[in-house]
Design a protein around this motif. Structure first.
Motif, PDB file in Angstrom:
ATOM      1  N   LEU A 160      -1.908  -3.492  -1.523  1.00  0.00           N
ATOM      2  CA  LEU A 160      -1.246  -2.614  -2.499  1.00  0.00           C
ATOM      3  C   LEU A 160      -1.958  -1.254  -2.609  1.00  0.00           C
ATOM      4  N   ASN A 161      -2.899  -1.018  -1.696  1.00  0.00           N
ATOM      5  CA  ASN A 161      -3.675   0.231  -1.678  1.00  0.00           C
ATOM      6  C   ASN A 161      -4.519   0.436  -2.936  1.00  0.00           C
ATOM      7  N   ASN A 162      -4.879  -0.645  -3.604  1.00  0.00           N
ATOM      8  CA  ASN A 162      -5.793  -0.575  -4.746  1.00  0.00           C
ATOM      9  C   ASN A 162      -7.181  -0.898  -4.201  1.00  0.00           C
ATOM     10  N   PHE A 163      -7.759   0.104  -3.544  1.00  0.00           N
ATOM     11  CA  PHE A 163      -9.003  -0.107  -2.813  1.00  0.00           C
ATOM     12  C   PHE A 163     -10.202  -0.323  -3.733  1.00  0.00           C
ATOM     13  N   GLU A 164     -10.163   0.241  -4.925  1.00  0.00           N
ATOM     14  CA  GLU A 164     -11.264   0.038  -5.873  1.00  0.00           C
ATOM     15  C   GLU A 164     -11.334  -1.427  -6.297  1.00  0.00           C
ATOM     16  N   ALA A 165     -10.201  -1.994  -6.686  1.00  0.00           N
ATOM     17  CA  ALA A 165     -10.168  -3.407  -7.088  1.00  0.00           C
ATOM     18  C   ALA A 165     -10.490  -4.301  -5.893  1.00  0.00           C
ATOM     19  N   ALA A 166      -9.971  -3.952  -4.712  1.00  0.00           N
ATOM     20  CA  ALA A 166     -10.242  -4.739  -3.508  1.00  0.00           C
ATOM     21  C   ALA A 166     -11.738  -4.754  -3.202  1.00  0.00           C
TER      22      ALA A 166
END
Length: 186
Positions: A160-166
Motif C-alpha cells: 500500500l506504499n506505507n513504507f514507514e509502517a512497513a
C-alpha cells in the motif's frame, strides 16, 4: 465375531497408533492406522481430521480436503477441521474458500490468533491488503510478539506504499526473529 467392546478397543488402538506414528513422522504408516480405525468406526470425526492432517503432511492436499469434509459432515462444530481445511485450500490457491473456513472458526472462537493470521495470509494472497492488515492487527492484539504477523503486515503495508509502517513492522519482526531478515533479502 468381535464384540462391540473389542471393536472399540481396536479402534482406539489404531487411533493411538496413528497418533504415535505422526509423532515419529511416519506419515504413510499413520494413514494406514487411521484407515484401519475408520474401517472399525467411520462415525468419529476426529479420526478423519487426523488422517487429513497426515495426508496434508504427505502433500496429498485433495485427500486431506476430502477427510476434512468428512470430519465436518460428522461434526459441524469441529473448528479444527475448518481451520485445517482452510490451510489446505490456501495450499491449492483457493483463498476465498480458505477465508470462508476461517470465518467459521472465528465465529466459534473469536480469540483464535492463528485463524486471524491465516485469514490475513489469504487476504494478502488476494491482494486485499486492507483486510489483511485488519486480520494481522487482530492476531497481534491476541499475540503481540508474533513475528510472522508483524512481517506479513509489513508486506501488506509495503504493497500500500506505507513504507514507514512497513519499516517499523519489518524491524519489530526481525528483532523478534532474526531469521526473517533472510526473507527480506530474497
Amino acid at each position: 465375531m468381535t464384540s462391540p467392546q473389542d471393536q472399540n478397543t481396536d479402534y482406539e488402538y489404531y487411533l493411538q497408533t496413528g497418533l504415535a506414528l505422526i509423532n515419529e513422522q511416519k506419515f504413510a504408516a499413520a494413514v494406514v492406522a487411521f484407515d484401519n480405525a475408520i474401517k472399525l468406526d467411520n462415525t468419529q470425526s476426529i479420526v478423519y481430521q487426523y488422517r487429513g492432517a497426515t495426508e496434508f503432511a504427505l502433500g496429498n492436499i485433495a485427500a486431506a480436503i476430502k477427510d476434512y469434509d468428512q470430519s465436518i459432515a460428522l461434526n459441524s462444530a469441529e473448528a479444527g477441521s475448518y481451520f485445517n481445511r482452510g490451510i489446505a485450500y490456501e495450499a491449492t490457491g483457493e483463498f476465498a474458500k480458505a477465508i470462508a473456513d476461517y470465518d467459521v472458526v472465528l465465529d466459534s472462537n473469536p480469540n483464535y490468533a492463528s485463524a486471524y493470521y491465516t485469514r490475513g495470509n489469504a487476504y494478502l494472497a488476494l491482494e486485499n491488503f486492507e483486510a489483511a492488515i485488519k486480520n494481522y492487527n487482530q492476531a497481534l492484539t491476541l499475540r503481540p510478539d508474533d513475528p510472522e504477523s508483524l512481517f506479513n503486515r509489513a508486506s501488506a503495508y509495503r504493497a500500500l506504499n506505507n513504507f514507514e509502517a512497513a519499516s517499523a513492522d519489518y524491524l519489530a519482526a526481525i528483532n523478534l526473529n532474526p531469521n526473517l531478515a533472510n526473507e527480506l533479502l530474497q
